[in-house]
Design a protein around this motif. Sequence first.
Motif, PDB file in Angstrom:
ATOM      1  N   CYS A  31       0.807  -1.227   0.000  1.00 50.03           N
ATOM      2  CA  CYS A  31       0.000   0.000   0.000  1.00 50.03           C
ATOM      3  C   CYS A  31       0.842   1.281   0.000  1.00 50.03           C
ATOM      4  CB  CYS A  31      -0.961   0.011   1.182  1.00 50.03           C
ATOM      5  SG  CYS A  31      -0.180   0.267   2.791  1.00 50.03           S
ATOM      6  N   GLY A  32       2.141   1.179   0.245  1.00 57.72           N
ATOM      7  CA  GLY A  32       3.005   2.357   0.211  1.00 57.72           C
ATOM      8  C   GLY A  32       3.122   3.103   1.525  1.00 57.72           C
ATOM      9  N   ALA A  33       2.550   2.578   2.590  1.00 59.51           N
ATOM     10  CA  ALA A  33       2.637   3.236   3.894  1.00 59.51           C
ATOM     11  C   ALA A  33       4.079   3.196   4.402  1.00 59.51           C
ATOM     12  CB  ALA A  33       1.723   2.561   4.893  1.00 59.51           C
ATOM     13  N   ILE A  34       4.498   4.269   5.075  1.00 62.54           N
ATOM     14  CA  ILE A  34       5.833   4.354   5.662  1.00 62.54           C
ATOM     15  C   ILE A  34       5.665   4.708   7.130  1.00 62.54           C
ATOM     16  CG2 ILE A  34       8.050   5.564   5.635  1.00 62.54           C
ATOM     17  CD1 ILE A  34       7.599   6.097   2.673  1.00 62.54           C
ATOM     18  N   TRP A  35       6.386   3.978   8.001  1.00 57.49           N
ATOM     19  CA  TRP A  35       6.286   4.226   9.430  1.00 57.49           C
ATOM     20  C   TRP A  35       7.597   3.929  10.111  1.00 57.49           C
ATOM     21  CZ3 TRP A  35       4.426  -0.038   7.015  1.00 57.49           C
ATOM     22  CH2 TRP A  35       4.803  -1.276   7.509  1.00 57.49           C
ATOM     23  N   ILE A  36       7.716   4.430  11.337  1.00 56.08           N
ATOM     24  CA  ILE A  36       8.881   4.180  12.180  1.00 56.08           C
ATOM     25  C   ILE A  36       8.434   3.268  13.312  1.00 56.08           C
ATOM     26  CG2 ILE A  36      10.563   5.203  13.759  1.00 56.08           C
ATOM     27  CD1 ILE A  36      10.370   7.767  12.084  1.00 56.08           C
ATOM     28  N   GLN A  37       9.160   2.186  13.501  1.00 55.30           N
ATOM     29  CA  GLN A  37       8.868   1.249  14.583  1.00 55.30           C
ATOM     30  C   GLN A  37       9.675   1.666  15.803  1.00 55.30           C
ATOM     31  OE1 GLN A  37       6.739  -1.533  14.250  1.00 55.30           O
ATOM     32  NE2 GLN A  37       6.902  -1.593  16.464  1.00 55.30           N
ATOM     33  N   GLU A  38       9.000   1.930  16.916  1.00 58.56           N
ATOM     34  CA  GLU A  38       9.648   2.303  18.164  1.00 58.56           C
ATOM     35  C   GLU A  38       9.190   1.365  19.267  1.00 58.56           C
ATOM     36  OE1 GLU A  38       8.543   6.382  18.762  1.00 58.56           O
ATOM     37  OE2 GLU A  38      10.208   7.086  17.553  1.00 58.56           O
ATOM     38  N   PHE A  39       9.835   1.427  20.416  1.00 55.03           N
ATOM     39  CA  PHE A  39       9.460   0.579  21.546  1.00 55.03           C
ATOM     40  C   PHE A  39       8.066   0.916  22.046  1.00 55.03           C
ATOM     41  CE2 PHE A  39      14.145   0.394  21.923  1.00 55.03           C
ATOM     42  CZ  PHE A  39      14.276  -0.964  21.746  1.00 55.03           C
ATOM     43  N   GLU A  40       7.679   2.194  21.996  1.00 57.60           N
ATOM     44  CA  GLU A  40       6.373   2.617  22.476  1.00 57.60           C
ATOM     45  C   GLU A  40       5.260   2.286  21.501  1.00 57.60           C
ATOM     46  OE1 GLU A  40       8.809   5.209  21.929  1.00 57.60           O
ATOM     47  OE2 GLU A  40       9.735   4.746  23.831  1.00 57.60           O
ATOM     48  N   GLY A  41       5.589   1.974  20.264  1.00 50.03           N
ATOM     49  CA  GLY A  41       4.584   1.704  19.234  1.00 50.03           C
ATOM     50  C   GLY A  41       5.111   2.132  17.886  1.00 50.03           C
ATOM     51  N   ILE A  42       4.207   2.599  17.033  1.00 51.33           N
ATOM     52  CA  ILE A  42       4.615   3.039  15.706  1.00 51.33           C
ATOM     53  C   ILE A  42       4.287   4.506  15.513  1.00 51.33           C
ATOM     54  CG2 ILE A  42       4.321   0.767  14.659  1.00 51.33           C
ATOM     55  CD1 ILE A  42       1.730   1.885  13.427  1.00 51.33           C
ATOM     56  N   VAL A  43       5.051   5.148  14.633  1.00 49.45           N
ATOM     57  CA  VAL A  43       4.787   6.516  14.226  1.00 49.45           C
ATOM     58  C   VAL A  43       4.545   6.468  12.723  1.00 49.45           C
ATOM     59  CG1 VAL A  43       5.721   8.842  14.017  1.00 49.45           C
ATOM     60  CG2 VAL A  43       6.268   7.459  16.039  1.00 49.45           C
ATOM     61  N   LEU A  44       3.314   6.689  12.310  1.00 48.89           N
ATOM     62  CA  LEU A  44       2.944   6.632  10.915  1.00 48.89           C
ATOM     63  C   LEU A  44       3.379   7.914  10.215  1.00 48.89           C
ATOM     64  CD1 LEU A  44       1.456   4.848   8.861  1.00 48.89           C
ATOM     65  CD2 LEU A  44      -0.634   6.062   9.473  1.00 48.89           C
ATOM     66  N   LEU A  45       4.146   7.784   9.132  1.00 48.16           N
ATOM     67  CA  LEU A  45       4.649   8.954   8.425  1.00 48.16           C
ATOM     68  C   LEU A  45       3.782   9.336   7.241  1.00 48.16           C
ATOM     69  CD1 LEU A  45       8.451   8.153   8.533  1.00 48.16           C
ATOM     70  CD2 LEU A  45       7.128   9.581  10.083  1.00 48.16           C
ATOM     71  N   ASN A  46       3.099   8.389   6.662  1.00 49.60           N
ATOM     72  CA  ASN A  46       2.148   8.688   5.582  1.00 49.60           C
ATOM     73  C   ASN A  46       1.087   7.608   5.532  1.00 49.60           C
ATOM     74  OD1 ASN A  46       3.283   6.506   4.331  1.00 49.60           O
ATOM     75  ND2 ASN A  46       3.627   7.511   2.399  1.00 49.60           N
ATOM     76  N   LYS A  47       0.001   7.907   4.851  1.00 48.91           N
ATOM     77  CA  LYS A  47      -1.078   6.927   4.698  1.00 48.91           C
ATOM     78  C   LYS A  47      -1.385   6.733   3.228  1.00 48.91           C
ATOM     79  CE  LYS A  47      -4.035   9.012   7.482  1.00 48.91           C
ATOM     80  NZ  LYS A  47      -5.239   9.263   8.260  1.00 48.91           N
ATOM     81  N   LYS A  48      -0.360   6.765   2.387  1.00 54.17           N
ATOM     82  CA  LYS A  48      -0.557   6.655   0.948  1.00 54.17           C
ATOM     83  C   LYS A  48      -1.058   5.257   0.616  1.00 54.17           C
ATOM     84  CE  LYS A  48       2.932   6.179  -1.770  1.00 54.17           C
ATOM     85  NZ  LYS A  48       4.168   6.394  -2.507  1.00 54.17           N
ATOM     86  N   VAL A  49      -2.318   5.146   0.343  1.00 52.08           N
ATOM     87  CA  VAL A  49      -2.914   3.862   0.010  1.00 52.08           C
ATOM     88  C   VAL A  49      -3.232   3.868  -1.473  1.00 52.08           C
ATOM     89  CG1 VAL A  49      -4.806   2.280   0.440  1.00 52.08           C
ATOM     90  CG2 VAL A  49      -3.869   3.619   2.311  1.00 52.08           C
ATOM     91  N   ALA A  50      -2.704   2.890  -2.181  1.00 45.34           N
ATOM     92  CA  ALA A  50      -2.891   2.824  -3.637  1.00 45.34           C
ATOM     93  C   ALA A  50      -4.236   2.258  -3.998  1.00 45.34           C
ATOM     94  CB  ALA A  50      -1.783   1.989  -4.258  1.00 45.34           C
TER      95      ALA A  50
END
Length: 50
Positions: A31-50
């Motif tokens: 789907c093209g989503a980009i995120w950062i995986q951290e110990f506290e959870g995830i940080v979503l950087l975009n929601k680009k869904v094709a």
Amino acid sequence: MKCPICNDHTGIAIDMHSDGYADNLLECTTCGAIWIQEFEGIVLLNKKVA
């Protein structure tokens, strides 16, 4: 690991760009989503869904 947007777990890759490398920056090839995986959870950087 699965994508927080489309829940696919087969197309997850470490996102590497020519300007640098981040070992916790992940991209879903479905789907093209980009995120950062951290110990506290995830940080979503975009929601680009094709």
